[in-house]
Scaffold this motif. Structure first.
Motif, PDB file in Angstrom:
ATOM      1  N   SER A  79     -29.159 -14.066  51.852  1.00 40.88           N
ATOM      2  CA  SER A  79     -28.572 -12.889  51.213  1.00 40.88           C
ATOM      3  C   SER A  79     -28.706 -13.011  49.705  1.00 40.88           C
ATOM      4  O   SER A  79     -28.619 -14.110  49.161  1.00 40.88           O
ATOM      5  N   PRO A  80     -28.887 -11.892  49.002  1.00 37.60           N
ATOM      6  CA  PRO A  80     -28.861 -11.949  47.544  1.00 37.60           C
ATOM      7  C   PRO A  80     -27.473 -12.341  47.063  1.00 37.60           C
ATOM      8  O   PRO A  80     -26.481 -12.264  47.809  1.00 37.60           O
ATOM      9  N   LEU A  81     -27.380 -12.758  45.817  1.00 35.45           N
ATOM     10  CA  LEU A  81     -26.135 -13.288  45.279  1.00 35.45           C
ATOM     11  C   LEU A  81     -24.981 -12.298  45.403  1.00 35.45           C
ATOM     12  O   LEU A  81     -23.864 -12.678  45.733  1.00 35.45           O
ATOM     13  N   VAL A  82     -25.219 -11.013  45.145  1.00 33.32           N
ATOM     14  CA  VAL A  82     -24.103 -10.048  45.196  1.00 33.32           C
ATOM     15  C   VAL A  82     -23.511  -9.953  46.598  1.00 33.32           C
ATOM     16  O   VAL A  82     -22.310  -9.704  46.749  1.00 33.32           O
ATOM     17  N   VAL A  83     -24.326 -10.145  47.624  1.00 34.36           N
ATOM     18  CA  VAL A  83     -23.815 -10.128  48.993  1.00 34.36           C
ATOM     19  C   VAL A  83     -22.960 -11.364  49.248  1.00 34.36           C
ATOM     20  O   VAL A  83     -21.870 -11.280  49.826  1.00 34.36           O
ATOM     21  N   GLN A  84     -23.446 -12.516  48.795  1.00 34.83           N
ATOM     22  CA  GLN A  84     -22.666 -13.744  48.929  1.00 34.83           C
ATOM     23  C   GLN A  84     -21.329 -13.618  48.200  1.00 34.83           C
ATOM     24  O   GLN A  84     -20.275 -14.021  48.716  1.00 34.83           O
ATOM     25  N   GLN A  85     -21.378 -13.070  47.013  1.00 32.90           N
ATOM     26  CA  GLN A  85     -20.164 -12.939  46.208  1.00 32.90           C
ATOM     27  C   GLN A  85     -19.155 -12.006  46.866  1.00 32.90           C
ATOM     28  O   GLN A  85     -17.949 -12.245  46.815  1.00 32.90           O
ATOM     29  N   ALA A  86     -19.636 -10.938  47.483  1.00 34.78           N
ATOM     30  CA  ALA A  86     -18.729 -10.013  48.158  1.00 34.78           C
ATOM     31  C   ALA A  86     -17.987 -10.710  49.284  1.00 34.78           C
ATOM     32  O   ALA A  86     -16.763 -10.580  49.423  1.00 34.78           O
ATOM     33  N   GLN A 108      -9.752  -1.252  56.630  1.00 33.99           N
ATOM     34  CA  GLN A 108     -10.002   0.157  56.319  1.00 33.99           C
ATOM     35  C   GLN A 108     -11.431   0.382  55.807  1.00 33.99           C
ATOM     36  O   GLN A 108     -11.852   1.529  55.637  1.00 33.99           O
ATOM     37  N   GLY A 109     -12.143  -0.713  55.562  1.00 32.10           N
ATOM     38  CA  GLY A 109     -13.509  -0.574  55.052  1.00 32.10           C
ATOM     39  C   GLY A 109     -14.547  -0.333  56.124  1.00 32.10           C
ATOM     40  O   GLY A 109     -15.707  -0.061  55.817  1.00 32.10           O
ATOM     41  N   ARG A 110     -14.142  -0.405  57.407  1.00 29.79           N
ATOM     42  CA  ARG A 110     -15.151  -0.268  58.457  1.00 29.79           C
ATOM     43  C   ARG A 110     -15.718   1.145  58.547  1.00 29.79           C
ATOM     44  O   ARG A 110     -16.901   1.332  58.818  1.00 29.79           O
ATOM     45  N   GLU A 111     -14.892   2.136  58.335  1.00 25.14           N
ATOM     46  CA  GLU A 111     -15.401   3.505  58.458  1.00 25.14           C
ATOM     47  C   GLU A 111     -16.383   3.866  57.343  1.00 25.14           C
ATOM     48  O   GLU A 111     -17.434   4.455  57.614  1.00 25.14           O
ATOM     49  N   PRO A 112     -16.102   3.512  56.081  1.00 23.83           N
ATOM     50  CA  PRO A 112     -17.136   3.718  55.057  1.00 23.83           C
ATOM     51  C   PRO A 112     -18.430   2.965  55.368  1.00 23.83           C
ATOM     52  O   PRO A 112     -19.523   3.476  55.116  1.00 23.83           O
ATOM     53  N   LEU A 113     -18.301   1.756  55.944  1.00 20.90           N
ATOM     54  CA  LEU A 113     -19.501   0.996  56.305  1.00 20.90           C
ATOM     55  C   LEU A 113     -20.258   1.697  57.427  1.00 20.90           C
ATOM     56  O   LEU A 113     -21.493   1.789  57.397  1.00 20.90           O
ATOM     57  N   ARG A 114     -19.530   2.211  58.404  1.00 24.09           N
ATOM     58  CA  ARG A 114     -20.172   2.924  59.507  1.00 24.09           C
ATOM     59  C   ARG A 114     -21.003   4.095  58.968  1.00 24.09           C
ATOM     60  O   ARG A 114     -22.114   4.357  59.406  1.00 24.09           O
ATOM     61  N   GLU A 115     -20.443   4.783  57.983  1.00 19.55           N
ATOM     62  CA  GLU A 115     -21.153   5.921  57.388  1.00 19.55           C
ATOM     63  C   GLU A 115     -22.397   5.472  56.626  1.00 19.55           C
ATOM     64  O   GLU A 115     -23.450   6.120  56.692  1.00 19.55           O
ATOM     65  N   LYS A 116     -22.296   4.334  55.909  1.00 14.22           N
ATOM     66  CA  LYS A 116     -23.460   3.838  55.168  1.00 14.22           C
ATOM     67  C   LYS A 116     -24.575   3.399  56.117  1.00 14.22           C
ATOM     68  O   LYS A 116     -25.752   3.654  55.882  1.00 14.22           O
ATOM     69  N   LEU A 268     -32.565  -6.913  56.295  1.00 19.03           N
ATOM     70  CA  LEU A 268     -31.603  -6.228  55.443  1.00 19.03           C
ATOM     71  C   LEU A 268     -30.897  -7.216  54.530  1.00 19.03           C
ATOM     72  O   LEU A 268     -30.296  -6.833  53.532  1.00 19.03           O
ATOM     73  N   SER A 269     -30.972  -8.514  54.866  1.00 13.47           N
ATOM     74  CA  SER A 269     -30.358  -9.597  54.075  1.00 13.47           C
ATOM     75  C   SER A 269     -28.845  -9.461  53.963  1.00 13.47           C
ATOM     76  O   SER A 269     -28.241  -9.815  52.954  1.00 13.47           O
ATOM     77  N   ALA A 270     -28.212  -8.959  55.017  1.00 11.11           N
ATOM     78  CA  ALA A 270     -26.753  -8.903  55.091  1.00 11.11           C
ATOM     79  C   ALA A 270     -26.219 -10.291  55.428  1.00 11.11           C
ATOM     80  O   ALA A 270     -26.984 -11.205  55.733  1.00 11.11           O
ATOM     81  N   PRO A 271     -24.896 -10.486  55.387  1.00 13.23           N
ATOM     82  CA  PRO A 271     -24.338 -11.811  55.685  1.00 13.23           C
ATOM     83  C   PRO A 271     -24.736 -12.307  57.073  1.00 13.23           C
ATOM     84  O   PRO A 271     -24.893 -11.516  58.008  1.00 13.23           O
ATOM     85  N   ILE A 272     -24.870 -13.604  57.192  1.00 10.64           N
ATOM     86  CA  ILE A 272     -25.245 -14.219  58.457  1.00 10.64           C
ATOM     87  C   ILE A 272     -24.157 -13.925  59.495  1.00 10.64           C
ATOM     88  O   ILE A 272     -22.977 -14.168  59.267  1.00 10.64           O
ATOM     89  N   GLY A 273     -24.596 -13.407  60.654  1.00 10.74           N
ATOM     90  CA  GLY A 273     -23.649 -13.041  61.698  1.00 10.74           C
ATOM     91  C   GLY A 273     -23.210 -11.604  61.615  1.00 10.74           C
ATOM     92  O   GLY A 273     -22.050 -11.284  61.863  1.00 10.74           O
ATOM     93  N   GLN A 316     -17.759  -6.062  54.093  1.00 10.38           N
ATOM     94  CA  GLN A 316     -17.986  -5.717  52.696  1.00 10.38           C
ATOM     95  C   GLN A 316     -19.361  -6.231  52.246  1.00 10.38           C
ATOM     96  O   GLN A 316     -20.070  -5.570  51.485  1.00 10.38           O
ATOM     97  N   GLY A 317     -19.732  -7.410  52.751  1.00  8.89           N
ATOM     98  CA  GLY A 317     -21.046  -7.962  52.421  1.00  8.89           C
ATOM     99  C   GLY A 317     -22.183  -7.114  52.944  1.00  8.89           C
ATOM    100  O   GLY A 317     -23.215  -6.946  52.283  1.00  8.89           O
ATOM    101  N   ILE A 318     -22.023  -6.534  54.152  1.00  9.23           N
ATOM    102  CA  ILE A 318     -23.045  -5.637  54.693  1.00  9.23           C
ATOM    103  C   ILE A 318     -23.223  -4.442  53.768  1.00  9.23           C
ATOM    104  O   ILE A 318     -24.342  -4.002  53.485  1.00  9.23           O
ATOM    105  N   GLY A 319     -22.108  -3.914  53.284  1.00  7.29           N
ATOM    106  CA  GLY A 319     -22.172  -2.772  52.380  1.00  7.29           C
ATOM    107  C   GLY A 319     -22.976  -3.081  51.128  1.00  7.29           C
ATOM    108  O   GLY A 319     -23.799  -2.269  50.676  1.00  7.29           O
ATOM    109  N   GLU A 320     -22.767  -4.272  50.562  1.00  3.50           N
ATOM    110  CA  GLU A 320     -23.526  -4.663  49.361  1.00  3.50           C
ATOM    111  C   GLU A 320     -25.001  -4.869  49.694  1.00  3.50           C
ATOM    112  O   GLU A 320     -25.877  -4.593  48.870  1.00  3.50           O
ATOM    113  N   ALA A 321     -25.300  -5.354  50.916  1.00  5.87           N
ATOM    114  CA  ALA A 321     -26.702  -5.518  51.323  1.00  5.87           C
ATOM    115  C   ALA A 321     -27.408  -4.165  51.417  1.00  5.87           C
ATOM    116  O   ALA A 321     -28.583  -4.034  51.049  1.00  5.87           O
ATOM    117  N   ILE A 322     -26.686  -3.151  51.880  1.00  5.47           N
ATOM    118  CA  ILE A 322     -27.274  -1.815  51.931  1.00  5.47           C
ATOM    119  C   ILE A 322     -27.514  -1.290  50.518  1.00  5.47           C
ATOM    120  O   ILE A 322     -28.555  -0.684  50.230  1.00  5.47           O
TER     121      ILE A 322
END
Length: 437
Positions: A79-86, A108-116, A268-273, A316-322
């Motif tokens: 993952s890029p650094l911003v994803v790790q940091q998130a 509460q962040g799951r629904e915004p992620l679902r939309e992204k 997509l380089s989202a967090p592992i798992g 949150q890390g998935i969101g930053e990967a997107i």
């Protein structure tokens, strides 16, 4: 409490995170990337793929270990650094009071992620379930469909083992008939690939399983043509998109399938798992969830997310990967990774005793390419590359394919690929003794 901490908690409480203008990506990269992108906006994605100044900006966003050259990004990508940091930032927050911060804030962040994710996939958010990987997504569908004794499923001998095992388990448990067809790979013949599936279909066939990008050697399958053929016969289709989502520039509806599962920690380089499942809206009701649900026949896609306690920071890390992915652009990213693959592959195919197991036709491959050296097993070549050159790849030995799989990513430099080409050239010249240094 420091000022910075007050600001962070306020942002977390209002769901700033990856889903707002205050995302870590925007803070760290937006201005620099916009400036770099302006210099290549006049270029086509294929032309932009060769602009090393632009890609050097992207490469600096990663924290890969300089002591090894990682060319096994098909397994799992960093993952890029911003994803790790998130992930780290929200994990720290969760541990200040897990029950409160996890269930009342981060959940509460799951629904915004679902939309992204739905926006990236080109589908309705109500068709997207968030989970841990392609295996979980696809096993949920495979084990959740109402297949009965005698119903037939057609897949191939090159499908991923965890999916093959799921079908074999259903055969043992429920008496379904599971057929694996052979494919002659690499292939640049759509009709031949479609025919391989079609020839195995009978009046009892209920389901086809297609691997969009075959993980062993990177063959891109003509998914839409296979789906159209299957649907014309009243047959449903599951697509394994573990190696296509976040790599190829497509939307799920383009494929014409009924079910789709992917891992987000690959291209997509989202967090592992992290992973995602898509089910066509009208089919959600009939699929049983894998972890139990109080309403197993609900039409709500969320019935597949009854996992209990999970890692909310990963979401949150998935969101930053997107954010990171969209900052580059899907087509530009696809063309860059294809360019990197062709860069090394076109060079090594000129070396005596070296054989490629993947087409270089852009329609049939992108990131992954298999390469072998006459007289060496995949294990021997793997050992020689790592022991002598600190190049990490993975050996492949399946059906008629015996090679190592090489997979660059956007952070991979031409300098590292030149080292790989030189290594292959030297190993091919020396033979098996090159691994005994």
């Amino acid at each position: 409490m420091t000022n910075d901490r007050r600001v962070f908690l306020k942002q977390a409480a209002t769901l700033a995170g990856a889903f707002s203008v205050n995302s870590l990506f925007n803070q760290a990269h937006a201005a620099e990337w916009q400036k770099a992108s302006q210099k290549i906006n006049h270029l086509t994605p294929a032309q932009a793929a060769q602009d090393e100044d632009y890609w050097s900006v992207i490469q600096r966003s990663f924290t890969v270990n300089p002591s090894i050259i990682n060319l096994n990004n098909g397994g799992v990508s960093p993952s890029p650094l911003v994803v790790q940091q998130a992930v780290e930032r929200y994990n720290q927050l969760a541990n200040e009071g897990p029950s409160y911060f996890m269930w009342r804030i981060l959940d509460q962040g799951r629904e915004p992620l679902r939309e992204k994710l739905a926006g990236l996939a080109g589908v309705n958010p109500e068709e997207i379930a968030i989970n841990r990987n392609a295996t979980e997504a696809l096993n949920t569908i495979i084990l959740g469909l109402d297949l009965k004794k005698g119903d037939e499923v057609v897949g191939t001998k090159f499908d991923y083992p965890h999916m093959v095992q799921a079908y074999k388990q259903r055969a043992m448990r429920d008496g379904i008939v599971y057929t694996q067809v052979s494919l002659n790979l690499p292939s640049e013949n759509d009709d031949e690939l479609v025919k391989a599936y079609e020839s195995a279909i009978t009046s009892k066939t209920k389901l086809l399983h297609i691997t969009h990008v075959i993980n062993w050697v990177g063959q891109i399958m003509p998914v839409r043509k296979i789906c159209d053929m299957a649907h014309a016969k009243g047959i449903e289709v599951i697509v394994d998109g573990a190696h296509s989502f976040g790599l190829l520039d497509f939307k799920i509806p383009d494929l014409g399938c009924d079910y789709f599962g992917t891992s987000l920690h690959k291209f997509l380089s989202a967090p592992i798992g992290s992973g995602m499942m898509w089910i066509k809206k009208e089919k959600i009701e009939k699929v049983w969830p894998l972890p139990s649900s109080g309403e197993p026949h609900s039409k709500d896609i969320r019935k597949f997310e009854e996992l209990g306690t999970r890692s909310f920071p990963i979401e949150q890390g998935i969101g930053e990967a997107i954010n990171f992915h969209e900052g580059i652009g899907s087509k530009r990213k696809e063309e860059r990774i294809r360019y990197l693959k062709n860069y090394w592959a076109s060079k090594v195919q000129q070396i005596p005793k070296v054989k490629l197991y993947t087409s270089l036709n852009p329609k049939y491959s992108c990131a992954i390419c298999g390469v072998g050296i006459d007289g060496m097993t995949p294990a021997e070549l793997d050992t020689a590359l790592f022991n002598n050159y600190k190049i990490h790849i993975v050996g492949i030995n399946i059906e008629n394919i015996s090679c190592v799989r090489v997979t660059p990513h956007v952070y991979t430099s031409l300098h590292d690929l030149d080292k790989f080409v030189k290594a292959i050239e030297e190993i091919a010249a020396k033979g098996k003794t090159s691994g005994s240094k």
